[in-house]
Scaffold this active site. Structure first.
Site, mmCIF file in Angstrom:
data_model
loop_
_atom_site.group_PDB
_atom_site.id
_atom_site.type_symbol
_atom_site.label_atom_id
_atom_site.label_comp_id
_atom_site.label_asym_id
_atom_site.label_seq_id
_atom_site.Cartn_x
_atom_site.Cartn_y
_atom_site.Cartn_z
ATOM 1 N N CYS A 1 1.469 -1.319 15.171
ATOM 2 C CA CYS A 1 1.501 -1.255 13.711
ATOM 3 C C CYS A 1 0.858 -2.478 13.074
ATOM 4 C CB CYS A 1 2.949 -1.118 13.243
ATOM 5 S SG CYS A 1 3.109 -0.992 11.462
ATOM 6 N N CYS B 1 -0.693 2.956 8.462
ATOM 7 C CA CYS B 1 0.173 1.950 7.863
ATOM 8 C C CYS B 1 -0.326 0.519 8.068
ATOM 9 C CB CYS B 1 1.571 2.105 8.475
ATOM 10 S SG CYS B 1 2.774 1.025 7.756
ATOM 11 N N SER C 1 11.527 6.239 15.003
ATOM 12 C CA SER C 1 10.349 5.851 15.799
ATOM 13 C C SER C 1 10.826 5.582 17.219
ATOM 14 C CB SER C 1 9.707 4.591 15.212
ATOM 15 O OG SER C 1 9.129 4.876 13.965
ATOM 16 N N LEU C 2 10.568 6.514 18.113
ATOM 17 C CA LEU C 2 11.090 6.401 19.484
ATOM 18 C C LEU C 2 10.028 5.870 20.441
ATOM 19 C CD1 LEU C 2 13.579 6.863 21.224
ATOM 20 C CD2 LEU C 2 12.810 9.218 21.591
ATOM 21 N N HIS C 3 8.962 6.612 20.636
ATOM 22 C CA HIS C 3 7.750 6.186 21.345
ATOM 23 C C HIS C 3 7.882 5.978 22.854
ATOM 24 C CE1 HIS C 3 6.343 6.026 17.330
ATOM 25 N NE2 HIS C 3 6.971 4.918 17.026
ATOM 26 N N GLU D 1 0.819 -1.205 0.000
ATOM 27 C CA GLU D 1 0.000 0.000 0.000
ATOM 28 C C GLU D 1 0.855 1.258 0.000
ATOM 29 O OE1 GLU D 1 -1.581 0.667 4.342
ATOM 30 O OE2 GLU D 1 -1.675 -1.456 3.842
ATOM 31 N N CYS E 1 6.491 -4.106 15.892
ATOM 32 C CA CYS E 1 6.022 -2.994 16.728
ATOM 33 C C CYS E 1 4.544 -3.189 17.057
ATOM 34 C CB CYS E 1 6.239 -1.657 16.012
ATOM 35 S SG CYS E 1 7.971 -1.323 15.635
ATOM 36 N N GLY F 1 6.970 -2.062 6.117
ATOM 37 C CA GLY F 1 8.372 -2.456 6.057
ATOM 38 C C GLY F 1 9.287 -1.512 6.813
#
Length: 342
Positions: A118, A332, A213-215, A91, A115, A158
């Site tokens: 996601c 995503c 991408s920390l989060h 996509e 993750c 990905g």
């Protein structure tokens, strides 16, 4: 047969010369493909019949088929499901802004990073996409919307740095004035934080934006949310980020998806401020995308704003990401998974 989109202009010239063809034909073919968006050798009018046959016998133009196209109610977001020659589906999302059109491309079919927030990673990774297959998403989308795309975000399905060779060749291709000629400063690559590959990317000295991408600013919580944190600590990740900043002199964006009651407290905001203090960086706060496979809920807007204010008070440039395309499953992996599982 090979996908001609995986070839640079020089590589195609060399191939044509090896077949006793004129090298300048390569530029003509590239003009048809990248400028005129013609994806059939037989429709390239200034290419001799013999050369068309030679190309058709050895190459295909690997632009994917559109199997689904959705448009948001405000007409500013398009979601595409693309199918490649082998039947695999990925996509891409096109977002229309005042400054131009931006596309979020996929770099793998699925993802193996795991993750928790996601949808792309729920079924694992099937295969890497080649450089030409990543490039082809932009071309297919441009043809569909009838407008040029000027900004690229590698933030679809990905992990880009898990497909390093293909992704870096894609960066070389997409920025070339022989193909789509998109400026490096108009490209953002998002990674969950594969430390050695961040350093390797820094050594290539691209002028792209790196997004991490920390989060969470705490190892324990980050491990719960992102399995990659079991391999690389926040300390190691920050060292890699410092290396990247020093090498490229480019500001890093830290992505932070806020989950209600999980990582959105004042304490977390203060800890994040400490971790990032003094860095050439920007924080992008994101209301987490809710998926039915986990219990993560979005933080309230009030909490997100309070979190952001603490970062700003500590001198860290912070924005809250505008949500686009929620009505068409633009987050995503969500649309692909619902389509493939039917």
């Amino acid at each position: 047969m090979e996908n001609i989109l995986d070839f640079t202009l020089e590589e195609l010239k060399e191939w044509l010369i090896s077949k006793e063809e004129k090298a300048f034909r390569a530029k003509q073919v590239f003009d048809w493909i990248y400028n005129k968006l013609i994806f059939d050798f037989n429709n390239m009018k200034n290419i001799p019949y013999k050369t068309k046959n030679l190309l058709s016998d050895n190459f295909y133009i690997g632009v994917p088929k559109v199997v689904k196209k959705l448009m948001s109610q405000d007409k500013n977001t398009y979601k595409f499901l693309f199918e490649y020659k082998d039947g695999n589906i990925i996509e891409s999302v096109v977002m229309k802004y005042k400054h131009g059109n931006s596309i979020c491309v996929s770099t793998q079919v699925g993802c193996r990073m795991g993750c928790k927030f996601c949808a792309s990673t729920l079924d694992g990774v099937i295969r890497n996409l080649t450089s030409g297959e990543i490039l082809s998403q932009i071309m297919a989308a441009q043809k569909e919307i009838g407008e040029r795309i000027s900004n690229v975000v590698l933030m679809g399905s990905g992990e880009p740095l898990d497909n390093f060779e293909n992704v870096t060749k894609f960066l070389d291709l997409v920025t070339s004035d022989t193909t789509l000629n998109i400026g490096q400063r108009h490209i953002t690559l998002s990674t969950c934080g594969i430390v050695p590959k961040i350093k390797e990317l820094a050594d290539k000295n691209y002028n792209i934006t790196l997004a991490i991408s920390l989060h969470s600013p705490e190892d324990l919580l980050r491990k719960e949310m992102m399995p990659i944190a079991n391999k690389y600590s926040i300390k190691e990740l920050m060292e890699a980020c410092d290396y990247y900043i020093n090498k490229t002199n480019r500001r890093i964006t830290f992505e932070y998806a806020l989950v209600k009651g999980k990582n959105d407290s004042i304490k977390e905001a203060k800890k994040l401020s400490t971790v990032l203090k003094g860095k050439l960086c920007h924080v992008n706060l994101i209301p987490v995308n809710e998926i039915k496979e986990n219990s993560y809920e979005k933080s309230t807007l009030k909490n997100i704003e309070s979190f952001g204010n603490i970062l700003k008070e500590n001198g860290i440039e912070t924005t809250i990401r505008r949500e686009m395309g929620a009505d068409i499953n633009a987050a995503c992996g969500q649309l692909r998974r619902s389509y493939v599982s039917k």
